[in-house]
Design a protein around this motif. Structure first.
Motif, PDB file in Angstrom:
ATOM      1  N   UNK A 235       0.881  -0.992   0.036  1.00  0.00           N
ATOM      2  CA  UNK A 235       0.043  -0.204   0.053  1.00  0.00           C
ATOM      3  C   UNK A 235       1.011   1.258   0.095  1.00  0.00           C
ATOM      4  N   UNK A 236       1.214   1.747  -1.370  1.00  0.00           N
ATOM      5  CA  UNK A 236       2.233   2.791  -1.233  1.00  0.00           C
ATOM      6  C   UNK A 236       1.655   3.881  -2.289  1.00  0.00           C
ATOM      7  N   UNK A 240      -4.383   4.327  -6.171  1.00  0.00           N
ATOM      8  CA  UNK A 240      -5.076   5.443  -6.418  1.00  0.00           C
ATOM      9  C   UNK A 240      -6.121   5.333  -5.277  1.00  0.00           C
ATOM     10  N   UNK A 241      -6.044   6.278  -4.276  1.00  0.00           N
ATOM     11  CA  UNK A 241      -7.023   6.291  -3.236  1.00  0.00           C
ATOM     12  C   UNK A 241      -8.150   6.918  -3.789  1.00  0.00           C
ATOM     13  N   UNK A 264       2.099   4.120   2.678  1.00  0.00           N
ATOM     14  CA  UNK A 264       1.602   5.332   2.605  1.00  0.00           C
ATOM     15  C   UNK A 264       0.370   5.477   3.396  1.00  0.00           C
ATOM     16  N   UNK A 265       0.623   6.212   4.593  1.00  0.00           N
ATOM     17  CA  UNK A 265      -0.446   6.354   5.727  1.00  0.00           C
ATOM     18  C   UNK A 265      -1.525   6.980   5.338  1.00  0.00           C
ATOM     19  N   UNK A 270      -7.532   7.900   5.025  1.00  0.00           N
ATOM     20  CA  UNK A 270      -8.801   8.243   3.788  1.00  0.00           C
ATOM     21  C   UNK A 270      -9.893   7.244   4.040  1.00  0.00           C
ATOM     22  N   UNK A 271      -9.444   5.960   4.149  1.00  0.00           N
ATOM     23  CA  UNK A 271     -10.269   4.782   3.900  1.00  0.00           C
ATOM     24  C   UNK A 271     -10.842   4.245   5.199  1.00  0.00           C
TER      25      UNK A 271
END
Length: 403
Positions: A235-236, A240-241, A264-265, A270-271
């Motif tokens: 998860x970097x 595509x968030x 990628x925190x 966000x999710x």
């Protein structure tokens, strides 16, 4: 397929780890008929300190020579790969001054070369094939220094600035022009490398079909519980968030599970606020098939940019090997999968593809996906890879005999 050769792989990765590595898969199979040495990514003195403090995991004893730097790794197919851990090098990637960097990197390459020459002497290696796997930083200064008969670049991704800063682009370009041949994992990568070296070929990523097929689905789940969508992988910054968040928000009755290293925190920030989203720690490679098989759909939501154009994702064949439908963004031109996976250009299209696949999946499509993945086994890829290596080797031998 190439046989009875000495192969030294200058790697950019470790041998062990939770996720599948194409270099490890290929070398494990090439080792059935060749004498293979895998050179672990060169850790730095900083890594030694951080490991001693318990903040990182590195094989400090082997790095410092307190334990054997070379050990035998027995592969799943019963072959042996000699696994070499290098002495620690100086941490210098942060240095901006060109003169200082060049001087200190010269020390690192001296240490690196000296260790490799010791191995070559110890095992009386001759006519060695040097295979540099995505590590032009150390591959370039080793050209012509190891009495090698062939020097090949295995490139499975585009270069970025995260590890070696912007200097890596010129280093890789020079390296590509000097090696005897290049093998890439995608058509796009190959088209780029051919501009630098005409002797460039493609061997795409595969799947450990024998590991996955016991967990393959037989039919579409009839369960009344919510449908589950899975993502397994790092998860970097490639993730595509925006694309994913839209689907998560629009499909509240569908569960989304993300398993892998979190680099990628922002993804979690966000999710994780959505009740239908869960995050899980990375798992071992042999645990992946069982996890994938419980999903109704797999996603590959990479950002559509210049870097991701290079990617041929390992996970695409893994999803298909257990019969799971795949929805991905249009990050790369993966024409091989044109009729087997769904590709989205927009977040609305991404959501619609997910809905359609979940609604219309059937037993015949499951069988079709599994059969497709079987054609992309690592065994088949290793034969392709070995044949190209043999072609390079024979051509180089003929050139040498004419001089």
């Amino acid at each position: 397929m190439i046989k009875d050769k000495n192969i030294i792989c200058i790697s950019q990765t470790t041998w062990h780890g939770e996720f599948t590595k194409s270099t490890v898969q290929l070398l494990s199979l090439l080792a059935e008929h060749n004498n293979v040495f895998f050179v672990e990514y060169p850790f730095t003195l900083k890594d030694v300190v951080m490991s001693l403090l318990g903040k990182q995991k590195a094989q400090v004893g082997r790095m410092l020579g307190l334990k054997n730097r070379i050990v035998d790794e027995k592969t799943e197919n019963g072959s042996i790969v000699k696994h070499l851990v290098m002495p620690p090098v100086l941490p210098i990637d942060f240095i901006k001054n060109k003169t200082a960097f060049k001087f200190l990197f010269g020390i690192n390459t001296y240490l690196y070369k000296r260790q490799l020459l010791k191995v070559i002497e110890k095992y009386s290696l001759s006519n060695t094939i040097i295979m540099t796997a995505y590590n032009p930083m150390y591959g370039l200064p080793m050209i012509g220094q190891l009495n090698e008969s062939l020097n090949v670049y295995y490139c499975y991704d585009g270069m970025d600035t995260r590890r070696h800063k912007s200097r890596i682009f010129n280093i890789e370009k020079e390296f590509c022009s000097k090696v005897d041949g290049i093998i890439t994992t995608s058509d796009f990568l190959n088209s780029e490398k051919k501009k630098l070296n005409s002797n460039s070929f493609v061997v795409k990523n595969g799947v450990d079909y024998k590991l996955f097929v016991p967990f393959a689905k037989k039919s579409v789940s009839k369960s009344t519980t919510p449908k589950k969508i899975g993502y397994i992988g790092t998860l970097d910054q490639r993730f595509d968030i925006d694309m994913v968040e839209h689907s998560v928000n629009e499909l509240p009755d569908v569960l989304f599970e993300f398993t892998g290293y979190l680099l990628n925190n922002t993804i979690v920030e966000r999710l994780s606020k959505y009740p239908n989203v869960s995050f899980f720690d990375p798992i071992k490679a042999n645990e992946v098939p069982k996890l994938l098989a419980k999903y109704d759909l797999g996603i590959i939501p990479y950002i559509m940019d210049e870097v991701n154009k290079n990617i041929y994702p390992l996970k695409i064949n893994e999803y298909l090997a257990v019969g799971v439908p795949v929805v991905m963004t249009a990050f790369a031109n993966l024409t091989d999968f044109k009729n087997i996976v769904q590709v989205a250009n927009t977040k609305e299209q991404f959501k619609e593809h997910i809905l359609n696949e979940l609604t219309n999946d059937n037993d015949a499509l499951i069988k079709e996906r599994i059969a497709f993945a079987k054609q992309n086994s690592w065994e088949g890829r290793a034969v392709e890879f070995g044949n190209i290596l043999e072609k390079f080797y024979n051509e180089k031998s003929q050139e040498s005999s004419l001089k």
